[in-house]
Design a protein around this motif. Structure first.
Motif, PDB file in Angstrom:
ATOM      1  N   ILE A  90     103.281  14.056 -62.116  1.00 25.55           N
ATOM      2  CA  ILE A  90     102.766  12.817 -62.695  1.00 25.55           C
ATOM      3  C   ILE A  90     101.244  12.774 -62.634  1.00 25.55           C
ATOM      4  CG2 ILE A  90     102.689  10.304 -62.399  1.00 25.55           C
ATOM      5  CD1 ILE A  90     105.604  10.529 -61.312  1.00 25.55           C
ATOM      6  N   ALA A  91     100.672  13.238 -61.517  1.00 26.31           N
ATOM      7  CA  ALA A  91      99.226  13.113 -61.312  1.00 26.31           C
ATOM      8  C   ALA A  91      98.429  14.237 -61.953  1.00 26.31           C
ATOM      9  CB  ALA A  91      98.930  13.064 -59.808  1.00 26.31           C
ATOM     10  N   THR A  92      98.964  15.457 -61.945  1.00 26.73           N
ATOM     11  CA  THR A  92      98.154  16.614 -62.372  1.00 26.73           C
ATOM     12  C   THR A  92      98.804  17.431 -63.477  1.00 26.73           C
ATOM     13  OG1 THR A  92      99.132  18.132 -60.730  1.00 26.73           O
ATOM     14  CG2 THR A  92      97.249  16.791 -60.013  1.00 26.73           C
ATOM     15  N   ASP A  93      99.984  17.046 -63.947  1.00 25.18           N
ATOM     16  CA  ASP A  93     100.688  17.772 -65.008  1.00 25.18           C
ATOM     17  C   ASP A  93     101.148  19.158 -64.585  1.00 25.18           C
ATOM     18  OD1 ASP A  93     100.295  15.627 -66.723  1.00 25.18           O
ATOM     19  OD2 ASP A  93      98.407  16.421 -67.488  1.00 25.18           O
ATOM     20  N   ASN A  94     101.172  19.449 -63.301  1.00 22.69           N
ATOM     21  CA  ASN A  94     101.733  20.711 -62.824  1.00 22.69           C
ATOM     22  C   ASN A  94     102.355  20.483 -61.450  1.00 22.69           C
ATOM     23  OD1 ASN A  94      99.771  21.853 -60.588  1.00 22.69           O
ATOM     24  ND2 ASN A  94      98.444  21.074 -62.231  1.00 22.69           N
ATOM     25  N   PRO A  95     103.425  21.207 -61.104  1.00 27.19           N
ATOM     26  CA  PRO A  95     104.166  20.926 -59.868  1.00 27.19           C
ATOM     27  C   PRO A  95     103.404  21.246 -58.593  1.00 27.19           C
ATOM     28  CG  PRO A  95     105.045  22.875 -60.946  1.00 27.19           C
ATOM     29  CD  PRO A  95     104.070  22.271 -61.897  1.00 27.19           C
ATOM     30  N   GLY A  96     102.399  22.115 -58.677  1.00 29.34           N
ATOM     31  CA  GLY A  96     101.661  22.483 -57.477  1.00 29.34           C
ATOM     32  C   GLY A  96     100.539  21.550 -57.127  1.00 29.34           C
ATOM     33  N   GLY A  97     100.240  20.604 -58.000  1.00 28.33           N
ATOM     34  CA  GLY A  97      99.146  19.669 -57.732  1.00 28.33           C
ATOM     35  C   GLY A  97      97.768  20.280 -57.922  1.00 28.33           C
ATOM     36  N   PHE A  98      97.684  21.372 -58.677  1.00 25.99           N
ATOM     37  CA  PHE A  98      96.398  22.038 -58.897  1.00 25.99           C
ATOM     38  C   PHE A  98      95.556  21.262 -59.913  1.00 25.99           C
ATOM     39  CE2 PHE A  98      99.423  25.524 -57.870  1.00 25.99           C
ATOM     40  CZ  PHE A  98      98.842  25.934 -56.679  1.00 25.99           C
ATOM     41  N   ASP A  99      94.259  21.525 -59.878  1.00 24.50           N
ATOM     42  CA  ASP A  99      93.335  20.916 -60.822  1.00 24.50           C
ATOM     43  C   ASP A  99      93.720  21.346 -62.239  1.00 24.50           C
ATOM     44  OD1 ASP A  99      91.242  20.023 -62.348  1.00 24.50           O
ATOM     45  OD2 ASP A  99      89.708  21.236 -61.372  1.00 24.50           O
ATOM     46  N   PRO A 100      94.046  20.401 -63.126  1.00 23.05           N
ATOM     47  CA  PRO A 100      94.436  20.785 -64.490  1.00 23.05           C
ATOM     48  C   PRO A 100      93.361  21.602 -65.206  1.00 23.05           C
ATOM     49  CG  PRO A 100      94.905  18.466 -64.083  1.00 23.05           C
ATOM     50  CD  PRO A 100      94.113  18.943 -62.913  1.00 23.05           C
ATOM     51  N   GLY A 101      92.110  21.400 -64.821  1.00 21.16           N
ATOM     52  CA  GLY A 101      91.024  22.140 -65.449  1.00 21.16           C
ATOM     53  C   GLY A 101      90.915  23.579 -64.990  1.00 21.16           C
ATOM     54  N   ALA A 102      91.760  23.967 -64.009  1.00 25.78           N
ATOM     55  CA  ALA A 102      91.696  25.337 -63.475  1.00 25.78           C
ATOM     56  C   ALA A 102      92.765  26.242 -64.068  1.00 25.78           C
ATOM     57  CB  ALA A 102      91.836  25.289 -61.956  1.00 25.78           C
ATOM     58  N   ARG A 103      93.490  25.763 -65.074  1.00 26.36           N
ATOM     59  CA  ARG A 103      94.598  26.533 -65.627  1.00 26.36           C
ATOM     60  C   ARG A 103      94.159  27.886 -66.178  1.00 26.36           C
ATOM     61  NH1 ARG A 103      99.803  25.388 -67.407  1.00 26.36           N
ATOM     62  NH2 ARG A 103      99.553  23.189 -66.878  1.00 26.36           N
ATOM     63  N   MET A 104      92.913  27.986 -66.672  1.00 22.57           N
ATOM     64  CA  MET A 104      92.465  29.212 -67.331  1.00 22.57           C
ATOM     65  C   MET A 104      91.529  30.058 -66.473  1.00 22.57           C
ATOM     66  SD  MET A 104      94.057  29.305 -70.140  1.00 22.57           S
ATOM     67  CE  MET A 104      93.179  30.657 -70.892  1.00 22.57           C
ATOM     68  N   SER A 124     107.886  12.221 -70.495  1.00 24.27           N
ATOM     69  CA  SER A 124     106.446  11.984 -70.606  1.00 24.27           C
ATOM     70  C   SER A 124     105.695  13.289 -70.854  1.00 24.27           C
ATOM     71  CB  SER A 124     105.926  11.308 -69.330  1.00 24.27           C
ATOM     72  OG  SER A 124     104.520  11.195 -69.351  1.00 24.27           O
ATOM     73  N   LEU A 125     106.015  14.314 -70.073  1.00 25.09           N
ATOM     74  CA  LEU A 125     105.367  15.617 -70.253  1.00 25.09           C
ATOM     75  C   LEU A 125     105.710  16.209 -71.622  1.00 25.09           C
ATOM     76  CD1 LEU A 125     106.069  17.116 -66.710  1.00 25.09           C
ATOM     77  CD2 LEU A 125     103.796  16.634 -67.644  1.00 25.09           C
ATOM     78  N   ALA A 126     106.975  16.123 -71.989  1.00 27.31           N
ATOM     79  CA  ALA A 126     107.413  16.711 -73.254  1.00 27.31           C
ATOM     80  C   ALA A 126     106.734  16.041 -74.437  1.00 27.31           C
ATOM     81  CB  ALA A 126     108.936  16.602 -73.373  1.00 27.31           C
ATOM     82  N   LYS A 127     106.672  14.725 -74.437  1.00 29.74           N
ATOM     83  CA  LYS A 127     106.067  14.010 -75.565  1.00 29.74           C
ATOM     84  C   LYS A 127     104.577  14.301 -75.685  1.00 29.74           C
ATOM     85  CE  LYS A 127     109.492  10.299 -75.655  1.00 29.74           C
ATOM     86  NZ  LYS A 127     109.785   8.866 -75.354  1.00 29.74           N
ATOM     87  N   ARG A 130     100.392  21.501 -70.719  1.00 29.99           N
ATOM     88  CA  ARG A 130     100.928  20.837 -69.533  1.00 29.99           C
ATOM     89  C   ARG A 130     102.241  21.501 -69.122  1.00 29.99           C
ATOM     90  NH1 ARG A 130      98.792  17.136 -72.987  1.00 29.99           N
ATOM     91  NH2 ARG A 130      97.265  15.668 -72.139  1.00 29.99           N
ATOM     92  N   ASP A 131     102.710  21.146 -67.961  1.00 29.43           N
ATOM     93  CA  ASP A 131     104.015  21.660 -67.524  1.00 29.43           C
ATOM     94  C   ASP A 131     105.066  21.317 -68.568  1.00 29.43           C
ATOM     95  OD1 ASP A 131     105.675  22.591 -64.955  1.00 29.43           O
ATOM     96  OD2 ASP A 131     106.744  20.959 -65.925  1.00 29.43           O
ATOM     97  N   SER A 132     105.993  22.224 -68.802  1.00 32.63           N
ATOM     98  CA  SER A 132     107.023  21.996 -69.826  1.00 32.63           C
ATOM     99  C   SER A 132     107.978  20.879 -69.445  1.00 32.63           C
ATOM    100  CB  SER A 132     107.814  23.287 -70.066  1.00 32.63           C
ATOM    101  OG  SER A 132     108.563  23.633 -68.902  1.00 32.63           O
ATOM    102  N   GLY A 133     108.068  20.556 -68.146  1.00 35.43           N
ATOM    103  CA  GLY A 133     108.955  19.499 -67.689  1.00 35.43           C
ATOM    104  C   GLY A 133     110.288  19.990 -67.165  1.00 35.43           C
ATOM    105  N   ASP A 134     110.487  21.301 -67.150  1.00 36.39           N
ATOM    106  CA  ASP A 134     111.777  21.852 -66.718  1.00 36.39           C
ATOM    107  C   ASP A 134     112.140  21.393 -65.307  1.00 36.39           C
ATOM    108  OD1 ASP A 134     114.000  24.004 -66.522  1.00 36.39           O
ATOM    109  OD2 ASP A 134     112.626  24.550 -64.907  1.00 36.39           O
ATOM    110  N   VAL A 135     111.214  21.536 -64.369  1.00 40.73           N
ATOM    111  CA  VAL A 135     111.517  21.198 -62.973  1.00 40.73           C
ATOM    112  C   VAL A 135     111.821  19.714 -62.833  1.00 40.73           C
ATOM    113  CG1 VAL A 135     110.580  21.085 -60.642  1.00 40.73           C
ATOM    114  CG2 VAL A 135     110.187  23.112 -62.028  1.00 40.73           C
ATOM    115  N   ALA A 136     111.031  18.876 -63.488  1.00 41.94           N
ATOM    116  CA  ALA A 136     111.264  17.432 -63.402  1.00 41.94           C
ATOM    117  C   ALA A 136     112.657  17.084 -63.914  1.00 41.94           C
ATOM    118  CB  ALA A 136     110.201  16.685 -64.209  1.00 41.94           C
TER     119      ALA A 136
END
Length: 663
Positions: free
Chosen positions: A374-388, A463-466, A446-452
């Motif tokens: 919910i907060a970072t769009d990834n399950p690990g809580g990493f900075d979304p700006g660090a994806r690349m 929310s993630l999917a949309k 963003r995370d695909s939402g599979d785990v959620a």
């Protein structure tokens, strides 16, 4: 005397069966409404039984032939018995056909008796142990009373004592075969199973072509905008009525139990017992009469419930303990093996949804992971700006800059994992070597939402999917390629209900096509023996077994198959949020899988999933190296074609026409 008794017995059995059928239907109709095509479903039932169901049953040739003889003989004998002995139409060929049908059924019942002499542990006992005797009683009784009807014995053969004895045998058989179909007992599965096939929750599972089975594996979306719609399943009545019907169809064969990785690991889950607990809840009562294998570590008799009572109670006794539901890896081995085509995983996720959405009861790190999503769009809580950050030196083209490409490379949350970054770098190398016109979303992904979704948090998934769908709608691309089977499945099979329709390829399928199109050339394989582990979400969920093996063959690798491979592959233990909920057992699922690898003597296990890589590499004292197929391909590349990397107007048109764009 028999001429008088038999019509009475047959009429009484049929009348009681009709009354029982009405009672059984009322039990099913306690569930929520479900739209099913009644007439179309009934019309399709024979084909679904003879083709789709027997496609699964036929995996065990002996039992398949036994079932054909026993069930086929019974259906024919029951119909002919009504005509010959109920309506007195014994003239001509009908009596002889009845003799043949009852004799065929008797042969099948002998095979059933032999199987029940020393049954495997997965088979339920109790009432099921009397089934061979009941089958024999029906078939022998019908055969004996038909002999005078065809003139093989005189009409007045025997005394009234013999007539009474034969009537008793026929009554025994009728009670189990006809009366028991609707009132309960081993034959209940015949009535419920036939209607289950007609009104199946996933009608799209059934084949439209001879010899093949359809595939429907995407979870059904909750209507979160409807305030009256339940958020998951709290009690048995919250299931749809055709789900309850499906539970009632269980034949307790235990095939699901034998394939379940959680059960084998000693975690408190047995899919057969879970389905039987739902049947108990539908009718009300306890599980004390259950005669099969229990949940590991949990004795039979301590669970009870009712139609409108909670399935999982916070205090006191209930139908199921929460840890039973959280033990499931959602691998679908149970669904794949079930000859009655019951949907265990749907039921488990439905019950998880209530625990997560209504109670916030997600064990161990579950709540933390959902908060991170919910907060970072990834399950690990990493900075979304660090994806690349992992790809700084690769200068990957971004969709925001390109706007239109042939291939959108979906990175998945493996982009934050150092181990999976090696796989991604290898895949990028392969795509560039083949001259693929590709780009990535970068920090827009963003995370695909599979785990959620597997943890039951449908709201976070949607929310993630949309938001992903809205992002993808800004660009034009021909297909999505990903090395994560979970993202592959969700994007291809579960985004559609929310408006996102894409052509999605697993990287092994795409690499296989590149090779077949002559875009890749490999050096011959010179290392040791290799086995291949089928990811559940690539194989059982999406039916892709050959492409990874084709790639390995193209590398010159002769795969040494594990005993459990293909549709019977053992799960790595990484799906369904299982590593997050972390329910303890007697052993770890990945340890069992690496034991399977060890038995082949392979020095390397090829994989095609980041979760499988993480789970299998985490096994202590492993005897085999774990490598993704993309890494093996990248190491074997001979040369890269000329031209700018990642670009080219004509680069991929030989693989797939650009006119087939999907946006």
């Amino acid at each position: 005397m028999l001429d008088t008794l038999l019509p009475i017995l047959i009429a009484a059995a049929l009348a009681l069966a009709v009354i029982g059928a009405g009672r059984r239907v009322r039990l099913w109709r306690q569930g929520r409404p479900a739209r099913v095509p009644l007439l179309k479903g009934l019309a399709a039932m024979p084909r679904r039984y003879l083709v789709d169901l027997h496609h699964v049953v036929a995996r065990d040739k002996v039992m398949s032939n036994t079932h054909v003889a026993t069930a086929g003989g019974f259906v024919a004998a029951a119909a002919l018995m009504i005509l010959v002995h109920g309506l007195g139409l014994a003239e001509g060929v009908l009596g002889w056909l009845l003799l043949a049908a009852s004799a065929t059924m008797f042969v099948g019942s002998c095979c059933v008796a032999r199987r029940r002499r020393n049954p495997p542990s997965r088979l339920s006992r109790g009432p099921w142990m009397r089934l061979p005797k009941s089958l024999m009683a029906f078939s022998l009784g019908v055969f004996a009373v038909t002999l005078p009807s065809v003139g093989l014995l005189p009409e007045d053969f025997g005394s009234w004592l013999l007539a009474l004895a034969l009537a008793a045998v026929v009554t025994w058989g009728l009670a189990e075969m006809v009366f028991g179909m609707t009132w309960g007992g081993p034959m209940k599965h015949a009535f419920a199973g036939a209607l289950h096939l007609a009104f199946h929750r996933r009608a799209e599972r059934f084949s439209t072509k001879k010899g093949g089975s359809g595939r429907s594996t995407g979870l059904k979306a909750l209507d979160l905008d409807d305030p009256e719609a339940p958020l998951g399943v709290e009690n048995p009545a919250d299931f749809t009525w055709n789900q309850l019907l499906g539970f009632d169809a269980c034949v307790q064969c235990g095939r699901c139990e034998a394939m379940c990785p959680a059960f084998a690991a000693g975690q408190p889950l047995n899919p057969k017992k879970l389905i039987q607990d739902m049947v108990v809840g539908m009718a009300g009562g306890s599980d004390a009469a259950y005669a099969g294998s229990p949940y590991p570590g949990k004795p039979v008799g301590e669970h009870q419930g009712s139609t409108h009572g909670p399935i999982v109670a916070r205090e006191g006794k209930a139908l199921v303990d929460a840890e039973t539901l959280w033990s499931c890896t959602t691998c679908r081995a149970c669904v794949e093996e079930c000859p009655m085509m019951i949907e265990h995983v749907d039921a488990i996720v439905d019950m998880r949804r209530f625990l997560t959405l209504e109670h916030g009861n997600t064990p161990n790190k579950g709540a933390e992971v959902l908060d991170n999503l919910i907060a970072t769009d990834n399950p690990g809580g990493f900075d979304p700006g660090a994806r690349m950050h992992w790809a700084t030196d690769l200068e990957l083209p971004l969709m925001a800059d390109r706007q239109q490409v042939d291939v959108l490379l979906w990175l998945g949350d493996g982009a934050y994992d150092m181990r999976n970054q090696r796989t991604l770098r290898s895949l990028v190398k392969v795509l560039r070597a083949a001259g693929v016109d590709f780009a990535v979303l970068g920090n827009e992904e963003r995370d695909s939402g599979d785990v959620a979704r597997r943890l039951g948090d449908e709201a976070t998934f949607q929310s993630l999917a949309k938001r992903n769908i809205a992002t993808l709608a800004q660009y034009r691309f021909q297909q999505i390629v990903t090395c994560d089977p979970h993202s592959f499945h969700v994007l291809g099979n579960e985004y559609g209900e929310l408006g996102g329709h894409y052509r999605v390829y697993h990287h092994t399928t795409f690499i296989a096509e590149l090779y077949e199109a002559g875009r890749l050339t490999f050096r011959p394989w010179k290392s040791g023996s290799v086995t291949y582990h089928d990811p559940c979400y690539l194989g059982r969920y999406n039916g892709e077994y050959e492409a990874p093996r084709n790639v390995l063959r193209a590398l010159g690798i002769q795969v040494t198959e594990m005993e459990r491979s293909g549709f019977r592959s053992r799960c790595c233990g990484g799906g369904g949020g299982a590593p997050i909920t972390d329910i303890p057992g007697k052993q770890r699922i990945p340890d069992m899988r690496m034991n399977d690898v060890r038995e082949t003597g392979a020095e390397l296990v090829a994989v095609g999933c980041p979760q499988c890589t993480a789970m299998l590499e985490g096994v202590v004292d492993s005897t085999a190296e774990v490598r993704d197929i993309a890494e093996l391909v990248a190491d074997a590349l001979v040369e890269a074609p000329s031209g700018p990397a990642g670009r080219g107007e004509e680069q991929m048109r030989t693989v797939r026409p650009l006119a087939e764009e999907v946006a």
